[in-house]
Design a protein around this motif. Sequence first.
Motif, short mmCIF file in Angstrom:
data_model
loop_
_atom_site.label_atom_id
_atom_site.label_comp_id
_atom_site.label_asym_id
_atom_site.label_seq_id
_atom_site.Cartn_x
_atom_site.Cartn_y
_atom_site.Cartn_z
N ALA A 54 0.84 -1.20 0.00
CA ALA A 54 0.00 0.00 0.00
C ALA A 54 0.88 1.25 0.00
O ALA A 54 0.59 2.23 -0.72
CB ALA A 54 -0.92 -0.01 1.22
N ILE A 55 1.94 1.23 0.78
CA ILE A 55 2.88 2.36 0.81
C ILE A 55 3.56 2.54 -0.54
O ILE A 55 3.73 3.66 -1.04
CB ILE A 55 3.92 2.15 1.93
N ILE A 56 3.96 1.41 -1.15
CA ILE A 56 4.61 1.46 -2.47
C ILE A 56 3.65 2.03 -3.51
O ILE A 56 4.03 2.88 -4.33
CB ILE A 56 5.09 0.06 -2.88
N ALA A 57 2.41 1.56 -3.49
CA ALA A 57 1.42 2.04 -4.46
C ALA A 57 1.21 3.54 -4.32
O ALA A 57 1.11 4.25 -5.33
CB ALA A 57 0.09 1.30 -4.25
N TYR A 58 1.16 4.02 -3.09
CA TYR A 58 0.99 5.46 -2.86
C TYR A 58 2.23 6.24 -3.30
O TYR A 58 2.12 7.30 -3.94
CB TYR A 58 0.70 5.73 -1.40
N SER A 59 3.41 5.70 -2.99
CA SER A 59 4.67 6.40 -3.30
C SER A 59 4.89 6.51 -4.81
O SER A 59 5.46 7.49 -5.28
CB SER A 59 5.85 5.68 -2.65
N TYR A 60 4.45 5.49 -5.54
CA TYR A 60 4.68 5.46 -6.99
C TYR A 60 3.42 5.78 -7.78
O TYR A 60 3.34 5.47 -8.96
CB TYR A 60 5.21 4.08 -7.41
N ARG A 61 2.46 6.44 -7.15
CA ARG A 61 1.18 6.72 -7.82
C ARG A 61 1.35 7.61 -9.05
O ARG A 61 0.52 7.57 -9.97
CB ARG A 61 0.20 7.36 -6.83
N ASN A 62 2.42 8.43 -9.07
CA ASN A 62 2.63 9.33 -10.21
C ASN A 62 3.61 8.77 -11.24
O ASN A 62 3.96 9.47 -12.20
CB ASN A 62 3.14 10.68 -9.71
N GLN A 63 4.07 7.51 -11.04
CA GLN A 63 4.98 6.91 -12.00
C GLN A 63 4.28 6.68 -13.34
O GLN A 63 3.13 6.26 -13.39
CB GLN A 63 5.50 5.56 -11.46
N PHE A 185 2.34 0.95 -16.56
CA PHE A 185 2.26 1.32 -15.16
C PHE A 185 3.62 1.56 -14.52
O PHE A 185 3.75 2.35 -13.58
CB PHE A 185 1.52 0.23 -14.36
N GLY A 186 4.64 0.86 -15.01
CA GLY A 186 5.92 0.83 -14.32
C GLY A 186 5.98 -0.39 -13.42
O GLY A 186 4.94 -0.85 -12.92
N VAL A 187 7.18 -0.92 -13.20
CA VAL A 187 7.34 -2.17 -12.45
C VAL A 187 6.79 -2.06 -11.04
O VAL A 187 5.97 -2.88 -10.59
CB VAL A 187 8.83 -2.58 -12.40
N MET A 188 7.22 -1.04 -10.30
CA MET A 188 6.83 -0.91 -8.89
C MET A 188 5.33 -0.70 -8.75
O MET A 188 4.67 -1.33 -7.90
CB MET A 188 7.59 0.25 -8.25
N LYS A 189 4.79 0.17 -9.56
CA LYS A 189 3.37 0.50 -9.49
C LYS A 189 2.51 -0.71 -9.85
O LYS A 189 1.55 -1.03 -9.15
CB LYS A 189 3.08 1.67 -10.44
N PHE A 190 2.87 -1.39 -10.94
CA PHE A 190 2.09 -2.55 -11.36
C PHE A 190 2.14 -3.65 -10.32
O PHE A 190 1.11 -4.25 -9.97
CB PHE A 190 2.60 -3.08 -12.70
#
Length: 302
Positions: A54-63, A185-190
């Motif tokens: 959840a933290i990763i998704a929020y951090s990379y939301r603009n990727q 999406f990008g690796v982290m976001k996806f």
Amino acid sequence: MQTTKQFWYGIVIGVLGIILFSSKAVMVKLAYNYKVDAISILLLRMLFSFPFYAIIAYSYRNQNKDVEIKNRDYAWVVFFGLMGYYLASYFDFVGLTYIKASLERIILFLYPTVVILLNRFFLKQPITNIQARAIGLTYLGIVVAFYDEVAISGSEAYLGGFFILLSAITYASYLVGSGWLIPKFGVMKFTAYAMIVSCVCVFIHYSIIYDTDLFDFTREVYVLGFLIAVFATVIPSFLVSASIKMISSSNFAIVAGIGPISTIVLAAIFLNERLTLLQLFGALVVVFGILLVSKNKGKTDK
């Protein structure tokens, strides 16, 4: 430009990631000693993993914000999140109730060949001669190892092997389908989105079967659930991503060959599991077949 030192650093963290991933099956088998079922330990794995993703998704939301993402792309994320980390994990955990952790990893290691077959049937990508030979070799290795296990453990091994094979197929379908979504999406976001979907699926699955009492497990089960989530899921997922970035996916596929071997070693140490000579031979045949696939992929990627 990549230096030799960076390359070997990528190899080291890749090996560490694979070993940590391999420890999952061993810890799941240890948890089963405390009378916990597959969906319960899977719930704890996802419950402890959820905050990280959840933290990763929020951090990379603009990727990749400049890339147009349609509603159907999000629908595919939901579908592959369900396939790759919900169903694949569930089938894997259920299979582990019937067969040894070391044999589980050998069967699960078939997923690269399943990827090739799925690409052939759905994306019309040709299978080269060396890939065909490698696929035949890997499945021969599975038959050898599995035949000996059935002779030892009885018919339950068939059921366990079937579930692990389903896990390999669903995970391979996730890899095939996610290939065209990751650039958007990008690796982290996806990965974070897919994991969140799978977590929600597990939460729903558990709530339907049980009355959502999360405080009825023994302390050892909570500890193992946390270890599986952090050290066999979250940390290795980052290590593997970093390794692939540093040494390429083709080189990493070769490094991943240590997976079944590391599981065999860990299972021998912590579970007192022993493979017969015939099963070890089958495992080596599978690893060799996957290395052939990886080597051929490296040539065709150039």
